[in-house]
Design a protein around this motif. Structure first.
Motif, PDB file in Angstrom:
ATOM      1  N   MET A 389      20.348  17.101   0.666  1.00 48.31           N
ATOM      2  CA  MET A 389      21.454  16.331   0.098  1.00 48.31           C
ATOM      3  C   MET A 389      21.059  15.588  -1.169  1.00 48.31           C
ATOM      4  O   MET A 389      21.802  15.563  -2.155  1.00 48.31           O
ATOM      5  CB  MET A 389      21.988  15.322   1.132  1.00 48.31           C
ATOM      6  CG  MET A 389      22.586  15.945   2.375  1.00 48.31           C
ATOM      7  SD  MET A 389      23.973  17.044   2.006  1.00 48.31           S
ATOM      8  CE  MET A 389      23.204  18.634   2.285  1.00 48.31           C
ATOM      9  N   ASP A 390      19.880  14.949  -1.141  1.00 50.94           N
ATOM     10  CA  ASP A 390      19.483  14.169  -2.305  1.00 50.94           C
ATOM     11  C   ASP A 390      19.224  15.066  -3.515  1.00 50.94           C
ATOM     12  O   ASP A 390      19.543  14.705  -4.655  1.00 50.94           O
ATOM     13  CB  ASP A 390      18.248  13.332  -1.991  1.00 50.94           C
ATOM     14  CG  ASP A 390      17.060  14.180  -1.533  1.00 50.94           C
ATOM     15  OD1 ASP A 390      17.289  15.291  -1.015  1.00 50.94           O
ATOM     16  OD2 ASP A 390      15.912  13.723  -1.691  1.00 50.94           O
ATOM     17  N   VAL A 391      18.650  16.257  -3.239  1.00 48.97           N
ATOM     18  CA  VAL A 391      18.389  17.194  -4.332  1.00 48.97           C
ATOM     19  C   VAL A 391      19.695  17.687  -4.940  1.00 48.97           C
ATOM     20  O   VAL A 391      19.858  17.721  -6.175  1.00 48.97           O
ATOM     21  CB  VAL A 391      17.548  18.398  -3.838  1.00 48.97           C
ATOM     22  CG1 VAL A 391      17.401  19.440  -4.948  1.00 48.97           C
ATOM     23  CG2 VAL A 391      16.184  17.923  -3.360  1.00 48.97           C
ATOM     24  N   LEU A 392      20.647  18.057  -4.076  1.00 55.62           N
ATOM     25  CA  LEU A 392      21.942  18.541  -4.576  1.00 55.62           C
ATOM     26  C   LEU A 392      22.668  17.445  -5.350  1.00 55.62           C
ATOM     27  O   LEU A 392      23.230  17.693  -6.427  1.00 55.62           O
ATOM     28  CB  LEU A 392      22.809  19.024  -3.416  1.00 55.62           C
ATOM     29  CG  LEU A 392      24.200  19.547  -3.795  1.00 55.62           C
ATOM     30  CD1 LEU A 392      24.087  20.743  -4.749  1.00 55.62           C
ATOM     31  CD2 LEU A 392      24.993  19.932  -2.541  1.00 55.62           C
ATOM     32  N   PHE A 393      22.642  16.221  -4.810  1.00 59.71           N
ATOM     33  CA  PHE A 393      23.334  15.111  -5.470  1.00 59.71           C
ATOM     34  C   PHE A 393      22.759  14.845  -6.859  1.00 59.71           C
ATOM     35  O   PHE A 393      23.491  14.709  -7.835  1.00 59.71           O
ATOM     36  CB  PHE A 393      23.228  13.854  -4.605  1.00 59.71           C
ATOM     37  CG  PHE A 393      23.977  12.672  -5.156  1.00 59.71           C
ATOM     38  CD1 PHE A 393      25.368  12.648  -5.135  1.00 59.71           C
ATOM     39  CD2 PHE A 393      23.309  11.589  -5.702  1.00 59.71           C
ATOM     40  CE1 PHE A 393      26.065  11.562  -5.650  1.00 59.71           C
ATOM     41  CE2 PHE A 393      23.993  10.503  -6.209  1.00 59.71           C
ATOM     42  CZ  PHE A 393      25.384  10.496  -6.182  1.00 59.71           C
ATOM     43  N   ASN A 394      21.428  14.790  -6.935  1.00 60.57           N
ATOM     44  CA  ASN A 394      20.786  14.533  -8.229  1.00 60.57           C
ATOM     45  C   ASN A 394      21.009  15.684  -9.205  1.00 60.57           C
ATOM     46  O   ASN A 394      21.139  15.458 -10.407  1.00 60.57           O
ATOM     47  CB  ASN A 394      19.287  14.287  -8.033  1.00 60.57           C
ATOM     48  CG  ASN A 394      19.007  12.969  -7.339  1.00 60.57           C
ATOM     49  OD1 ASN A 394      19.765  12.018  -7.477  1.00 60.57           O
ATOM     50  ND2 ASN A 394      17.937  12.921  -6.562  1.00 60.57           N
ATOM     51  N   THR A 395      21.055  16.904  -8.696  1.00 59.77           N
ATOM     52  CA  THR A 395      21.294  18.065  -9.551  1.00 59.77           C
ATOM     53  C   THR A 395      22.717  18.042 -10.109  1.00 59.77           C
ATOM     54  O   THR A 395      22.939  18.306 -11.292  1.00 59.77           O
ATOM     55  CB  THR A 395      21.065  19.380  -8.777  1.00 59.77           C
ATOM     56  OG1 THR A 395      19.757  19.376  -8.222  1.00 59.77           O
ATOM     57  CG2 THR A 395      21.209  20.585  -9.704  1.00 59.77           C
ATOM     58  N   LEU A 396      23.680  17.706  -9.249  1.00 61.05           N
ATOM     59  CA  LEU A 396      25.075  17.626  -9.698  1.00 61.05           C
ATOM     60  C   LEU A 396      25.243  16.523 -10.746  1.00 61.05           C
ATOM     61  O   LEU A 396      25.979  16.682 -11.722  1.00 61.05           O
ATOM     62  CB  LEU A 396      25.997  17.360  -8.512  1.00 61.05           C
ATOM     63  CG  LEU A 396      26.195  18.511  -7.523  1.00 61.05           C
ATOM     64  CD1 LEU A 396      27.006  18.050  -6.316  1.00 61.05           C
ATOM     65  CD2 LEU A 396      26.887  19.702  -8.190  1.00 61.05           C
ATOM     66  N   ARG A 397      24.545  15.416 -10.542  1.00 60.80           N
ATOM     67  CA  ARG A 397      24.693  14.290 -11.463  1.00 60.80           C
ATOM     68  C   ARG A 397      24.123  14.597 -12.843  1.00 60.80           C
ATOM     69  O   ARG A 397      24.461  13.922 -13.820  1.00 60.80           O
ATOM     70  CB  ARG A 397      23.998  13.054 -10.896  1.00 60.80           C
ATOM     71  CG  ARG A 397      24.711  12.461  -9.690  1.00 60.80           C
ATOM     72  CD  ARG A 397      24.105  11.136  -9.297  1.00 60.80           C
ATOM     73  NE  ARG A 397      24.342  10.122 -10.316  1.00 60.80           N
ATOM     74  CZ  ARG A 397      23.866   8.876 -10.236  1.00 60.80           C
ATOM     75  NH1 ARG A 397      23.119   8.531  -9.205  1.00 60.80           N
ATOM     76  NH2 ARG A 397      24.112   8.013 -11.185  1.00 60.80           N
ATOM     77  N   LYS A 398      23.260  15.579 -12.938  1.00 55.51           N
ATOM     78  CA  LYS A 398      22.687  15.944 -14.225  1.00 55.51           C
ATOM     79  C   LYS A 398      23.634  16.818 -15.053  1.00 55.51           C
ATOM     80  O   LYS A 398      23.380  17.054 -16.232  1.00 55.51           O
ATOM     81  CB  LYS A 398      21.366  16.688 -14.019  1.00 55.51           C
ATOM     82  CG  LYS A 398      20.248  15.808 -13.493  1.00 55.51           C
ATOM     83  CD  LYS A 398      18.973  16.618 -13.269  1.00 55.51           C
ATOM     84  CE  LYS A 398      17.859  15.748 -12.692  1.00 55.51           C
ATOM     85  NZ  LYS A 398      16.637  16.537 -12.417  1.00 55.51           N
ATOM     86  N   CYS A 399      24.707  17.288 -14.437  1.00 59.59           N
ATOM     87  CA  CYS A 399      25.654  18.151 -15.155  1.00 59.59           C
ATOM     88  C   CYS A 399      26.380  17.345 -16.226  1.00 59.59           C
ATOM     89  O   CYS A 399      26.961  16.292 -15.940  1.00 59.59           O
ATOM     90  CB  CYS A 399      26.673  18.765 -14.189  1.00 59.59           C
ATOM     91  SG  CYS A 399      25.953  19.946 -13.038  1.00 59.59           S
ATOM     92  N   THR A 400      26.373  17.855 -17.440  1.00 67.16           N
ATOM     93  CA  THR A 400      27.002  17.147 -18.553  1.00 67.16           C
ATOM     94  C   THR A 400      28.502  17.399 -18.600  1.00 67.16           C
ATOM     95  O   THR A 400      29.276  16.507 -18.971  1.00 67.16           O
ATOM     96  CB  THR A 400      26.370  17.603 -19.882  1.00 67.16           C
ATOM     97  OG1 THR A 400      24.959  17.431 -19.815  1.00 67.16           O
ATOM     98  CG2 THR A 400      26.909  16.782 -21.045  1.00 67.16           C
ATOM     99  N   PHE A 401      28.912  18.605 -18.212  1.00 68.15           N
ATOM    100  CA  PHE A 401      30.327  18.975 -18.325  1.00 68.15           C
ATOM    101  C   PHE A 401      30.859  19.546 -17.021  1.00 68.15           C
ATOM    102  O   PHE A 401      30.104  20.052 -16.180  1.00 68.15           O
ATOM    103  CB  PHE A 401      30.529  19.975 -19.459  1.00 68.15           C
ATOM    104  CG  PHE A 401      30.124  19.450 -20.808  1.00 68.15           C
ATOM    105  CD1 PHE A 401      30.819  18.400 -21.392  1.00 68.15           C
ATOM    106  CD2 PHE A 401      29.040  19.980 -21.480  1.00 68.15           C
ATOM    107  CE1 PHE A 401      30.447  17.896 -22.617  1.00 68.15           C
ATOM    108  CE2 PHE A 401      28.659  19.493 -22.709  1.00 68.15           C
ATOM    109  CZ  PHE A 401      29.359  18.440 -23.285  1.00 68.15           C
ATOM    110  N   PHE A 402      32.159  19.500 -16.890  1.00 68.63           N
ATOM    111  CA  PHE A 402      32.846  19.905 -15.662  1.00 68.63           C
ATOM    112  C   PHE A 402      32.584  21.371 -15.324  1.00 68.63           C
ATOM    113  O   PHE A 402      32.378  21.721 -14.156  1.00 68.63           O
ATOM    114  CB  PHE A 402      34.342  19.641 -15.828  1.00 68.63           C
ATOM    115  CG  PHE A 402      35.157  19.929 -14.599  1.00 68.63           C
ATOM    116  CD1 PHE A 402      35.003  19.169 -13.450  1.00 68.63           C
ATOM    117  CD2 PHE A 402      36.090  20.960 -14.590  1.00 68.63           C
ATOM    118  CE1 PHE A 402      35.760  19.424 -12.319  1.00 68.63           C
ATOM    119  CE2 PHE A 402      36.848  21.223 -13.470  1.00 68.63           C
ATOM    120  CZ  PHE A 402      36.686  20.452 -12.323  1.00 68.63           C
ATOM    121  N   HIS A 403      32.616  22.257 -16.319  1.00 68.87           N
ATOM    122  CA  HIS A 403      32.436  23.691 -16.018  1.00 68.87           C
ATOM    123  C   HIS A 403      31.028  23.961 -15.485  1.00 68.87           C
ATOM    124  O   HIS A 403      30.830  24.856 -14.648  1.00 68.87           O
ATOM    125  CB  HIS A 403      32.747  24.554 -17.238  1.00 68.87           C
ATOM    126  CG  HIS A 403      31.897  24.284 -18.436  1.00 68.87           C
ATOM    127  ND1 HIS A 403      30.633  24.802 -18.581  1.00 68.87           N
ATOM    128  CD2 HIS A 403      32.115  23.533 -19.545  1.00 68.87           C
ATOM    129  CE1 HIS A 403      30.118  24.400 -19.716  1.00 68.87           C
ATOM    130  NE2 HIS A 403      30.982  23.622 -20.328  1.00 68.87           N
TER     131      HIS A 403
END
Length: 534
Positions: A389-403
């Motif tokens: 969960m923590d890895v996925l959360f941190n990875t998602l938060r690094k996304c700059t744009f919606f796509h």
């Protein structure tokens, strides 16, 4: 020698005043001629003159607006106006603004010279005090900016402070903030390339920003990686005008950066709503930041007004995730319906885009959904290896744009079983089956390889090669074959015209349909229909 700026939108008058008067004899030097008030202000921000000689009626910024701005920004500059007889009313307004005098058009040379002789005499008598005031002008601007910075920092840090003391300091520095309608604008510089001298870029942006906004008594500041500006107006309707004004500012700022050799840079802006009183500005600041964060959806270089989207986004987001529960996706995965699973995820994110929720809320809801999917799968597929969960959360938060966010999350869901239950051969077989099914269901639409690659999240070149290896046919040939078969059925069993059948089977036009049909069937659609009747 006193410095003089002449402002008139007519070239003949500007040229006549510049070259027709022996200014040196009077004690003046023409340092600039401007075509309107805006042009004059831009020059004066870098080169403060001693005297301003301006016409009244001009485009973009007329003489009255120029005098108002000059009085606020350059209180020590003396002003003289030119006025036609039909503009006498404007001249009266100018006198109230403290002009030294006015000259009626057509200009009487002797009258103008006498007026400037008198002006020089007055300026010489005031010189000691004037020099002292000019030396303090830069310090005054610096103090203004520091004070505005202090206010914004307090708002950012939610610090309690005395608004009365703050207002008193503003008044002492000549800063006018209309408390009836106040808001905050936040903007960032989006670097598409890396600049070694980023501090120089920030300083340039700040200088250009102040050059643009200080004419309105707005003072931009730079704090913690972001630019902020308090804007105010006596009119509540200004909230609607600020977007247009901001768009003009953005265009000028980006052009200034480009002219300075700083390319591929965009300015993203968020606009908070108007409130009454300094005490309420924290609300506008939060809104401006929230609006600026919407560039996650709209991309770099966007301008977002907080008032353009609703604040009930959290309730709407809950409704969307209730419509697309984790069990929906776990059931599709268990049935190996990976393509349908992607389509449902796409529908979900399309609805999310219409709501534009804040980034943190979106991350949390997706993580919660992902956990529900994993929980539903673990009983039947205990060997799955979900992303922590923590890895996925941190990875998602690094996304700059919606796509980027949607692609990453969709792949995280699909990969829970796609890589766990099938060999490479099985996955390829499932893909080909799903692709054929999709083509059969969408043959009547104008579909390209790029469209299919977007649906199946696969490189178009690799997808074409794989399809040819497994079927012996290209995707385009297969699509065309399906369309011809559907067309044959309609020619036999329907009363549609041939042109209508071409449209219903996905062909661009009647002629293209006729050529393809004849190449495949050896006869025209019309003759094929005739033969089918007997």
């Amino acid at each position: 020698m006193y410095k003089l700026v002449i402002v008139d939108d007519e070239f003949i008058i500007r040229d006549g005043l510049t070259n027709g008067i022996d200014w040196a004899t009077i004690g003046f030097e023409v340092v600039y001629t401007a075509i309107n008030g805006k042009d004059a202000i831009h020059f004066m921000e870098q080169n403060i003159p001693d005297v301003l000689l301006t016409d009244v009626k001009m485009p973009l910024m007329d003489g009255i607006e120029l005098l108002e701005s000059a009085k606020k920004m350059f209180p020590n500059v003396r002003t003289v106006i030119l006025s036609g007889y039909d503009s006498f009313e404007y001249a009266q307004k100018a006198i109230k603004l403290g002009v030294f005098g006015y000259v009626l058009k057509p200009v009487d040379e002797n009258e103008l010279i006498e007026l400037f002789y008198n002006l020089r005499t007055e300026m010489e008598s005031d010189s000691p005090a004037l020099l002292k005031q000019n030396s303090n002008q830069d310090k005054l601007r610096s103090n203004r900016s520091e004070l505005i910075s202090h206010l914004v920092e307090n708002l950012l840090n939610c610090t309690k402070f005395s608004t009365e003391k703050f207002k008193k300091k503003l008044s002492e520095l000549g800063v006018s903030l209309n408390e009836e309608n106040m808001g905050i604008l936040a903007y960032e510089c989006d670097f598409f390339e890396s600049y070694a001298s980023s501090e120089m870029v920030i300083e340039l942006i700040l200088n250009e920003s102040r050059k643009y906004w200080e004419r309105y008594d707005f003072y931009p500041v730079y704090i913690g990686g972001c630019f902020y500006m308090i804007y105010s107006s006596r009119e509540a309707v200004f909230e609607k005008k600020i977007f247009t004004q901001t768009a003009c500012f953005k265009e000028e700022l980006e052009q200034s950066l480009f002219d300075a050799g700083i390319e591929n840079v965009r300015i993203s802006i968020g606009i908070g709503m108007l409130y009454h009183g300094i005490e309420e500005l924290s609300k506008s600041l939060k809104e401006a930041r929230s609006a600026l964060d919407k560039k996650f959806y709209f991309g770099n270089g966007s301008i977002t007004n907080f008032g353009d989207f609703k604040t009930q986004e959290m309730n709407l987001l809950n409704d969307i995730f209730a419509e697309f529960p984790g069990k929906l996706f776990s059931d599709l995965l268990i049935k190996n319906e990976f393509h349908l699973c992607r389509l449902q995820l796409k529908k979900m994110f399309d609805k999310i885009y219409s709501v534009l929720p804040d980034f943190e809320s979106l991350c949390l809801k997706c993580i919660q959904q992902y956990m529900n999917v994993v929980s539903a799968l673990e009983s039947s597929h205990p060997s799955i290896k979900p992303t922590p969960m923590d890895v996925l959360f941190n990875t998602l938060r690094k996304c700059t744009f919606f796509h980027d966010f949607t692609r990453l999350y969709q792949n995280s869901i699909i990969s829970l079983l796609e890589h766990d239950t099938h060999s490479k051969e099985e996955k390829e077989h499932i893909f080909i089956t799903n692709l054929k099914q999709y083509i059969c269901e969408n043959y009547n639409k104008r579909t390209s390889l790029q469209d299919l690659s977007s649906v199946f999240y696969m490189n178009p070149s690799y997808m074409s090669t794989l399809f040819k290896q497994k079927t012996g046919s290209t995707i385009i040939d297969y699509l065309q074959q399906i369309r011809i078969e559907k067309a044959k059925t309609l020619l036999k069993e329907s009363h549609y015209t041939i042109n209508e059948i071409a449209q219903k089977t996905g062909f661009t036009d009647y002629r293209h349909f006729g050529c393809v049909f004849k190449k495949e069937m050896g006869t025209t659609p019309y003759n094929y229909r005739l033969k089918s009747l007997f």
